[in-house]
Write a protein that holds these residues in place. Sequence first.
Motif, mmCIF file in Angstrom:
data_model
loop_
_atom_site.group_PDB
_atom_site.id
_atom_site.type_symbol
_atom_site.label_atom_id
_atom_site.label_comp_id
_atom_site.label_asym_id
_atom_site.label_seq_id
_atom_site.Cartn_x
_atom_site.Cartn_y
_atom_site.Cartn_z
ATOM 1 N N THR A 55 58.488 -49.411 59.625
ATOM 2 C CA THR A 55 58.273 -50.367 58.534
ATOM 3 C C THR A 55 56.964 -50.177 57.794
ATOM 4 N N GLY A 56 56.000 -49.468 58.393
ATOM 5 C CA GLY A 56 54.708 -49.281 57.719
ATOM 6 C C GLY A 56 54.025 -50.611 57.480
ATOM 7 N N THR A 57 53.683 -50.894 56.242
ATOM 8 C CA THR A 57 53.039 -52.172 55.904
ATOM 9 C C THR A 57 54.070 -53.230 55.497
ATOM 10 N N GLY A 58 55.324 -53.003 55.880
ATOM 11 C CA GLY A 58 56.353 -54.027 55.673
ATOM 12 C C GLY A 58 56.891 -54.124 54.267
ATOM 13 N N VAL A 59 56.868 -53.026 53.519
ATOM 14 C CA VAL A 59 57.271 -53.077 52.116
ATOM 15 C C VAL A 59 58.734 -53.501 51.961
ATOM 16 N N ILE A 60 59.634 -52.943 52.769
ATOM 17 C CA ILE A 60 61.054 -53.278 52.627
ATOM 18 C C ILE A 60 61.329 -54.731 53.040
ATOM 19 N N PRO A 61 60.909 -55.185 54.211
ATOM 20 C CA PRO A 61 61.133 -56.605 54.540
ATOM 21 C C PRO A 61 60.527 -57.566 53.522
ATOM 22 N N ARG A 62 59.316 -57.269 53.034
ATOM 23 C CA ARG A 62 58.678 -58.170 52.070
ATOM 24 C C ARG A 62 59.436 -58.212 50.746
ATOM 25 N N GLY A 63 59.996 -57.067 50.352
ATOM 26 C CA GLY A 63 60.742 -57.031 49.112
ATOM 27 C C GLY A 63 62.104 -57.689 49.202
ATOM 28 N N MET A 64 62.658 -57.759 50.427
ATOM 29 C CA MET A 64 64.019 -58.248 50.622
ATOM 30 C C MET A 64 64.094 -59.668 51.182
ATOM 31 N N ILE A 65 62.981 -60.217 51.637
ATOM 32 C CA ILE A 65 63.035 -61.484 52.366
ATOM 33 C C ILE A 65 63.632 -62.604 51.508
ATOM 34 N N LYS A 66 63.472 -62.527 50.195
ATOM 35 C CA LYS A 66 63.982 -63.586 49.320
ATOM 36 C C LYS A 66 65.500 -63.664 49.298
ATOM 37 N N TYR A 67 66.175 -62.625 49.794
ATOM 38 C CA TYR A 67 67.642 -62.649 49.798
ATOM 39 C C TYR A 67 68.217 -63.329 51.044
#
Length: 255
Positions: A55-67
Amino acid sequence: MEIKKESIDQGQGFDFGRTSEVYAKYRDIYPECMFQKLADLGIGIKGQRVLDLGTGTGVIPRGMIKYGAQWIGTDISENQIKYARELSEGTQIEYRVCSAEELDFEPHSFDVITAAQCFWYFDSSIIVPKIKELLKKDGIFLKIYMSYIKEEQITTDSNSLVKKINGNWSGGNPGIKDLTTHYFENPQMDSIIVDLPFTRETWHGRMLSSRGVMAAMNQDQINQFDSEHKKMLQEKYPQAFTVKHKIFLTWYRIG
């Protein structure tokens, strides 16, 4: 944690934990259209439990959490996870320091597993059966690979400078090879081409935080790249510009 694979950069070690401060500042560059595309595909939506590998710095979870999905991100680097937690403050995203090969979750506990910009760093003999074990029946495994178009002049110039200082760096070749390597049946594939906005500063930061620069170079080499790259950008490129990127999405329905 340093990673070494003979198939990447002639076996040269690299550690994205060395880049974390710069990575956190300059690598959150996935466009909103990609996140919306994933949601439209039924990935990362409400009711799902999703695991993001590397996940690194969490770019994918942070971008998707709103869904609406419940996200867990794992990474081998403690420093990357430190910044992921800071950047995700106020969300329900969970992070764990763990290599992909050492995941310890209950079998069939995820609806979706994602791996962005990292799958070729893993030991496929371990991670492939682990993904099959962790996904629920008809679960989805998604790989994401995003690369700038190397034929653009600014990417050619930047890549040439990295190669001059770090001759072992093989650029995006491992990611390109991974695109045509399928460890699961019935791959579904799509791609998106986008013009991403940069300034001299943000493009410099994007290149600094790459595998070939801060993750692998010694301090003298980093200093050389920092100085020469800034000079090149100042002399040849405007303050603001766009760089064309291509995003490759490959997903599999498993079980």
